[in-house]
Motif scaffolding. Sequence first.
Motif, PDB file in Angstrom:
ATOM      1  N   VAL A  45      42.769  10.966  58.992  1.00 50.26           N
ATOM      2  CA  VAL A  45      42.270  12.241  57.955  1.00 50.26           C
ATOM      3  C   VAL A  45      41.681  13.129  58.795  1.00 50.26           C
ATOM      4  CG1 VAL A  45      41.471  12.578  55.378  1.00 50.26           C
ATOM      5  CG2 VAL A  45      42.181   9.532  56.688  1.00 50.26           C
ATOM      6  N   GLY A  46      42.358  14.326  58.107  1.00 47.93           N
ATOM      7  CA  GLY A  46      41.424  15.488  59.042  1.00 47.93           C
ATOM      8  C   GLY A  46      40.760  16.184  57.717  1.00 47.93           C
ATOM      9  N   ARG A  47      39.692  16.952  57.109  1.00 53.24           N
ATOM     10  CA  ARG A  47      39.017  17.875  56.879  1.00 53.24           C
ATOM     11  C   ARG A  47      38.408  18.628  57.025  1.00 53.24           C
ATOM     12  NH1 ARG A  47      40.472  15.325  53.199  1.00 53.24           N
ATOM     13  NH2 ARG A  47      39.252  12.881  51.624  1.00 53.24           N
ATOM     14  N   VAL A  48      37.987  19.755  56.125  1.00 52.12           N
ATOM     15  CA  VAL A  48      37.724  21.412  57.296  1.00 52.12           C
ATOM     16  C   VAL A  48      36.320  21.272  56.311  1.00 52.12           C
ATOM     17  CG1 VAL A  48      38.473  23.652  56.784  1.00 52.12           C
ATOM     18  CG2 VAL A  48      40.079  21.719  57.243  1.00 52.12           C
ATOM     19  N   LEU A  49      36.105  21.914  56.783  1.00 50.44           N
ATOM     20  CA  LEU A  49      34.357  22.558  56.241  1.00 50.44           C
ATOM     21  C   LEU A  49      34.320  23.738  56.373  1.00 50.44           C
ATOM     22  CD1 LEU A  49      30.751  21.669  55.681  1.00 50.44           C
ATOM     23  CD2 LEU A  49      30.283  23.173  58.271  1.00 50.44           C
ATOM     24  N   ARG A  50      34.119  23.820  55.130  1.00 50.04           N
ATOM     25  CA  ARG A  50      34.123  25.641  54.805  1.00 50.04           C
ATOM     26  C   ARG A  50      33.001  26.342  54.687  1.00 50.04           C
ATOM     27  NH1 ARG A  50      39.300  26.602  54.170  1.00 50.04           N
ATOM     28  NH2 ARG A  50      40.888  24.942  54.274  1.00 50.04           N
ATOM     29  N   ALA A  60      50.061  20.358  52.079  1.00 49.92           N
ATOM     30  CA  ALA A  60      49.488  19.402  53.273  1.00 49.92           C
ATOM     31  C   ALA A  60      50.223  19.046  54.544  1.00 49.92           C
ATOM     32  CB  ALA A  60      49.597  18.326  52.307  1.00 49.92           C
ATOM     33  N   CYS A  61      49.832  18.383  55.477  1.00 57.30           N
ATOM     34  CA  CYS A  61      50.766  18.558  56.572  1.00 57.30           C
ATOM     35  C   CYS A  61      50.094  16.988  57.555  1.00 57.30           C
ATOM     36  CB  CYS A  61      50.891  19.568  57.293  1.00 57.30           C
ATOM     37  SG  CYS A  61      49.028  19.746  58.293  1.00 57.30           S
ATOM     38  N   LEU A  62      51.194  16.656  57.984  1.00 54.68           N
ATOM     39  CA  LEU A  62      50.717  15.228  58.929  1.00 54.68           C
ATOM     40  C   LEU A  62      51.133  16.368  60.872  1.00 54.68           C
ATOM     41  CD1 LEU A  62      50.318  12.513  59.374  1.00 54.68           C
ATOM     42  CD2 LEU A  62      53.174  12.204  59.170  1.00 54.68           C
ATOM     43  N   ALA A  63      50.309  16.265  60.884  1.00 52.09           N
ATOM     44  CA  ALA A  63      50.487  16.179  62.823  1.00 52.09           C
ATOM     45  C   ALA A  63      50.537  15.483  63.633  1.00 52.09           C
ATOM     46  CB  ALA A  63      49.645  17.457  63.256  1.00 52.09           C
ATOM     47  N   SER A  75      53.634  17.653  73.907  1.00 54.96           N
ATOM     48  CA  SER A  75      54.502  17.574  72.630  1.00 54.96           C
ATOM     49  C   SER A  75      54.383  17.161  71.630  1.00 54.96           C
ATOM     50  CB  SER A  75      55.721  16.946  73.653  1.00 54.96           C
ATOM     51  OG  SER A  75      56.626  17.448  74.760  1.00 54.96           O
ATOM     52  N   GLY A  76      54.934  18.431  70.223  1.00 51.30           N
ATOM     53  CA  GLY A  76      54.701  17.514  69.138  1.00 51.30           C
ATOM     54  C   GLY A  76      55.293  17.577  67.660  1.00 51.30           C
ATOM     55  N   GLU A  77      54.746  17.321  66.560  1.00 48.97           N
ATOM     56  CA  GLU A  77      55.694  17.080  66.085  1.00 48.97           C
ATOM     57  C   GLU A  77      54.761  17.788  64.764  1.00 48.97           C
ATOM     58  OE1 GLU A  77      58.399  13.716  64.647  1.00 48.97           O
ATOM     59  OE2 GLU A  77      58.684  13.228  66.947  1.00 48.97           O
ATOM     60  N   LEU A  78      55.164  18.199  63.515  1.00 47.20           N
ATOM     61  CA  LEU A  78      54.288  18.232  62.253  1.00 47.20           C
ATOM     62  C   LEU A  78      55.732  18.089  61.489  1.00 47.20           C
ATOM     63  CD1 LEU A  78      51.918  20.159  61.525  1.00 47.20           C
ATOM     64  CD2 LEU A  78      53.370  21.766  61.405  1.00 47.20           C
ATOM     65  N   TRP A  79      55.026  17.247  60.243  1.00 48.55           N
ATOM     66  CA  TRP A  79      55.816  17.501  58.964  1.00 48.55           C
ATOM     67  C   TRP A  79      54.587  18.134  58.177  1.00 48.55           C
ATOM     68  CZ3 TRP A  79      59.243  14.634  55.830  1.00 48.55           C
ATOM     69  CH2 TRP A  79      59.227  14.375  55.040  1.00 48.55           C
ATOM     70  N   VAL A  80      55.801  18.992  57.246  1.00 50.30           N
ATOM     71  CA  VAL A  80      54.450  19.902  56.661  1.00 50.30           C
ATOM     72  C   VAL A  80      55.267  20.889  55.101  1.00 50.30           C
ATOM     73  CG1 VAL A  80      54.957  21.820  58.087  1.00 50.30           C
ATOM     74  CG2 VAL A  80      53.226  21.931  57.014  1.00 50.30           C
ATOM     75  N   VAL A  82      47.209  13.952  62.634  1.00 51.42           N
ATOM     76  CA  VAL A  82      46.432  13.481  61.423  1.00 51.42           C
ATOM     77  C   VAL A  82      47.075  14.318  60.574  1.00 51.42           C
ATOM     78  CG1 VAL A  82      44.372  14.906  61.158  1.00 51.42           C
ATOM     79  CG2 VAL A  82      44.944  14.537  63.231  1.00 51.42           C
ATOM     80  N   LYS A  83      46.375  13.364  59.294  1.00 54.22           N
ATOM     81  CA  LYS A  83      46.824  13.832  57.931  1.00 54.22           C
ATOM     82  C   LYS A  83      46.101  14.912  57.264  1.00 54.22           C
ATOM     83  CE  LYS A  83      49.393  12.065  53.675  1.00 54.22           C
ATOM     84  NZ  LYS A  83      49.989  10.949  53.409  1.00 54.22           N
ATOM     85  N   LEU A  84      46.192  15.936  56.795  1.00 49.97           N
ATOM     86  CA  LEU A  84      45.560  16.784  56.457  1.00 49.97           C
ATOM     87  C   LEU A  84      45.950  17.574  55.088  1.00 49.97           C
ATOM     88  CD1 LEU A  84      43.788  19.666  58.459  1.00 49.97           C
ATOM     89  CD2 LEU A  84      43.646  19.597  56.189  1.00 49.97           C
ATOM     90  N   VAL A  85      45.416  16.875  54.125  1.00 50.65           N
ATOM     91  CA  VAL A  85      45.598  17.396  52.805  1.00 50.65           C
ATOM     92  C   VAL A  85      44.611  18.092  52.100  1.00 50.65           C
ATOM     93  CG1 VAL A  85      46.494  16.450  50.224  1.00 50.65           C
ATOM     94  CG2 VAL A  85      47.369  15.090  53.015  1.00 50.65           C
ATOM     95  N   MET A  86      45.236  19.025  51.456  1.00 48.71           N
ATOM     96  CA  MET A  86      44.072  20.149  50.592  1.00 48.71           C
ATOM     97  C   MET A  86      43.290  19.508  49.891  1.00 48.71           C
ATOM     98  SD  MET A  86      44.740  24.555  51.408  1.00 48.71           S
ATOM     99  CE  MET A  86      43.620  24.918  53.185  1.00 48.71           C
TER     100      MET A  86
END
Lengths: 163, 753, 80
Positions: B45-50, B212-215, B222-227, B284-288
Motif C-alpha cells: 500500500v502506497g501513501r503520500v505525506l503532504r 488510483a494506480c497499481l504500479a 521493466s514495469g506495468e502501470l494500471w491506472v 504498489v497500489k496507491l489510491v488518493m
Amino acid sequence: MNGVTVSAKVNGDAVQYVCPADESLLDVLRNRLNLTGVKEGCGTGDCGACSITLDGRLVCACLVLGAEAEGREIGTVEGLSEGGKLHPLQEEFIEKAALQCGICTPGFLVAAKSLLERNPNPTEEEIRYALAGNLCRCTGYDKIVRAVQSAAKIMRRGKKAAR
Amino acid sequence: MPYETDYTNQGFTKVGTRVNRPDGVDKVTGRAKYGADANAAGQLVGRVLRSPHAHALITKIDTSKAEKLPGVKAVLTGKDFPDLTGGNRGLMDILENCMARGRALYDGHAVAAVAAIDADTANKALKLIKVTYKQLPHVTDVDEAIKPSAPIIHDWVRTAGVTPAPTTASNVAQRSEFGHGDVDAGFAQADVIIEKSFKTEQTHQGYIEPHACLATLGPDGSGELWVTTQGHFTFRNVCASLLGLEVAKLKVTSSEIGGGFGGKTHVWTEPVALQLSRKANRPVKLVMSRDEVFRATGPTSSTSVDVKIGAKRNGKITAATAELRYQSGAFPGMWAMFGAMTSFACYDLKNVKSVGFDVLVNRPKVAAYRAPSAPMAAFAVESVVDMLAAEIGMDAVDFRIKNAAKKGTKASYGPVYGPIGIGPTLDAVKNHPHMKRKLGKNQGRGVACGFWFNFGGQTCTDLNIGVDGSVNLTVGTVDVGGSRASLALIAAEELGIDYEQVRVTIGDTNSLGHNDTTEGSRGTFSSGMATIFAARNAVEVLKQRAAATWDIPVEQVVWEAGEARAKGKQNNNLPPLSLKEIAAKSPRTGGPIAGHNEVVADGAGVSFASHMCDVEVDPETGATKILRYTVVQDAGKAIHPDYVEGQFQGGAAQGIGWALNEEYIYGDDGRLQNAGFLDYRIPVCSDLPFIDTQILEIPNPNHPYGVRGVGETSIVPPLAAIGNAVSNAVGVRMTHVPMSPPRILKAIEDGQA
Amino acid sequence: MEVQLSGILSQAAGGARCVACTGATIGELLQSLVLQYPEMQMHLDDGIAVAVNGEIYRDRRDQPIPSNADVFLLPRIQGG
C-alpha cells in the motif's frame, strides 16, 4: 492485528471474515470479500458511491465498521440481478443512457432500489431528494431520474401482472 | 482539406441511433474495473505525506524511524528522484509537483511517500517521518500575487511574451496578446461603452473516482502501470522520461475511468508509485483520498477579468478588449492564454484585443478542466454583452445574433472560421419555447454563448475480423462517457454489419501505436476518424478475398450493405458474399482479415453553444433555484444522440455548480479549508431540474461524417447564463462567481445602498 | 508569404506580429521560421499549431500551403 471475527450475510450468502476493529465495512467488502462494485469516492459519507443496504436500510459502507455487520444482512450492487436477469433498474440505466463514466452507478442503483421498495410510485421530486446523497459528476442527473421513473413504472406493471 | 468528404446527404443506418452501450452490463453489475479495483499478488500500500504549509523550505526530512517500522518496504523523498529531465523545464515542473524538491509550494504538496504491507502500517510510517519546515511568505490570490510586494514563487521565472525580455523574477509567468484592428479607433466610434471587472473562484473537476494506480517496476527497468487516466500513452511517456525508463518497457493500461474532465490528463502520484515499487521490488497500489484529490490535484484557475465593449446604438459592436488574470497554481501554465483566445471567439469583431496574464500562486498546479479557461472569460464577456444590450435597449439575443461570428469571420484569436454554428444556436434560442415561458416574482432569465476549439491529434486504431464475422475494434482513446458505443456504431456503419457484431476494446500501450490523451473533445472525433479509415482498409481486404474466391479482378468487386458484390454482366452468376462468409473462409484465403489506421486527426471543427436559464432567487436567504435550463449546441453530427445529450447536460450541471456553489476556500494561513464533498458542494440531484437539450448538426467538413467534438463546450456558457439570469432576477449585476447566497445577499444590499 | 504570429510566439521574433517566410508545406515553413528566428525552436518543441486558411493543424508537417494562404501560428491548445 487485533482482529474481530464477523459472521454476516452478503447478498444472501453467509460470509465470515476477520478485520481490525477500526476497519470500515467498505474496506472489508472491497478488500476482504472482493466486492469491488462497492466504490469509494470520499470515505466520509458525502458521495454515496459506497451505498449498500444493511438489514434493508440504505447506508454508506464507509461510515459503518466491518465489526458492526455481525449477524446482519448486507446488500450490494452485486446482488441486484437475479440469476442471468438484470434488475429493471439495471436494465433502464442502460436503456436510458443513465451512466457515463459509471463510477457512481452502483451506489445509485442500490439507493434507487431502496427508494422503490419504500415508495413504488415516487414523484420526480421524491426521486431527486431520495437520490440527493449520491453524487454524479457526469450526467447532470437528468437521465438517471428518467431511468428510475421508467424502472418504477416497469416494476409496478410487473407487480400488477403477478397479482 | 485533409480528406475527401461527402458528408452532405449521407445516408446513415447505424450512426445516429440510440443503441445500448456495450459496457453497460459491466457497469450496472459492479463488474467494471476502475483504478482502485485491481490487485496484484504481494502488493504493498502506497501513501503520500503532504505539506501542511502553503510555502516552506524543507530544511530536513528524517525518514529513519519510518524505515525501521516493521512492514515498511520503501520510503521516498525528493532525493529519490534524480533529475533526468535534461533541462526540460516543463518536465521538471511535473517532477517537482509529484514530489517536492527542497521547497513545499502549496498546502498538499507531496514531500515523502511510503510503501508498506498494509494501510495501517503505511499510515503509521507517515507519522514517523519528521519534516523540518521553515515557513516562507505565501500568496494565494491572483490579484495579490501580481502586486510588487507579493512573495515570489519561483526566482527563475521571467515573464514570457514581453519585449524586451524582463531581467527580474515575477509571478507573472506569461503575457499573451491576441486580436486585430484598432481598438482605440473602435471605441471612438461607439455610442455606448460598458466596462466591468469580474472574479471567478477556483473549482475542481470533481470526478467521483479519486486517482488510483497499481504500479509494478522491477530492477530491470521493466514495469506495468494500471491506472485511471485520460491518456495512458502520455502517462507512459512522462513516467518513462521522469524515471529513466525505456518507453517500450513500461506497459500502461487504462482502467475504466470514473470521470476525468481534464483532471486525469496529468500525472500526479503515478511516478511516485512506480518509484516506490522499484525501491521495494513489489507491486504498489496507491489510491488518493478525497482530501488529497482536492488539495493536490487538478483544480482550474481562479481568475480576475476586466472587459470593455463598445457598440453603436444600432447594436453593432465597434471594439472589445479584455484583460485576463488567471492563476496557474505553483507552476507556470498557459491558462490565461486560452482565456484570452476564447474570450471573444463568438463574435465578428473588427477591433478586438485580449491580453492574458498567467500568474503563479501557492496553490496546487492547475490542470485542464473541460474547455479549460473558457468559462471564466465567457462569464465576463457575456455579462458585459448583456449589459450593453440592455443599455442600448436591444433584446440580448438579437444583439448577439447581430454580432455573431460566421463563416469567413476572422476569429479574435487569429484564424478565419469555416462553417460554424454560433448563429444557428442563437436562432434556435430565439425560437425555443423556453424563451416564451412566463417568469414570476424574484425570477430571472439569462442567455449566454460559449466557444471551444476542439482538437484531434495522434490516433492509432486496429480493426480485426474474427472467423465468425464478429469484429474487434481496438482504440487507444479512453472511454470517458460512452465512446465505445459511438465507435462500434461507426465500425458497423462502415462495414454494413449489425452494431452488436462489433466489440470495442481500449488497447493498452503495448497493443497500439501512440494515441494522444483523450482531451479536447477528441475521443469520438479522432478515434471515429481512425475507425472509419481502419474499416475502409479492412473492406479493401474483404474485397480482395472475394475477388480471389470468385477469381475475378478486384476492380469488379464492390462492398455494399455488408457484402461483396461482383459488378458487371459477366458476373451475374456470382451471388454476393457476406462479411461472415468471407471471414469464415479467411484461414484458407490469406489468413486473418484486419484493417489498421494511424492518423493525425487534424481539422477538428470548432464548437459553439448557446444556453438559456431561468432562476428564482430567494431575497431573504440569497439562495438560487434553477427553474429551467436548456442547452443548444452544434455537434456536427451526433453519432449517438443519448451520449451527446449526456455531454450537454453534464457540462451544464458542472457549470451550474461553479456558478452557484463550488469554490476553493483558503484561509489566511494559505491552507485549503474545504477539501471534501461536504464543504465543496457539487450539485446534487435535488438541486437541478431536467436539463433540456437541442442538438444542431452543422457538419464539420474535415470529418468523413461531419463530426465535431461535443464534450467540453457545454461548460462554457453556464456561469454567464446564470449570472445574467440572477442579475435579471435581483436587479443587480453579479460580478463574482460562485454566486453563493452570501454573495447574492451582499450584492442586493450594495445595490440598494 | 506572410505569417502572422500570436501571443508569446511574436516575442521569439523580436516582437514582430507578422513575418515573411517561405515554404510549400507546414514543415518547410517552420524550418524557414527557425532559420530566421532560432528562439522559435523552443516553442516548436513545446508544440504549436498552424492555421492555414482557417484550418488548424497540429502535427501534420507535410500539409501543403497554397500560395497566398492566410497563415497563422498559434500556441498549442490543451483540453479537458
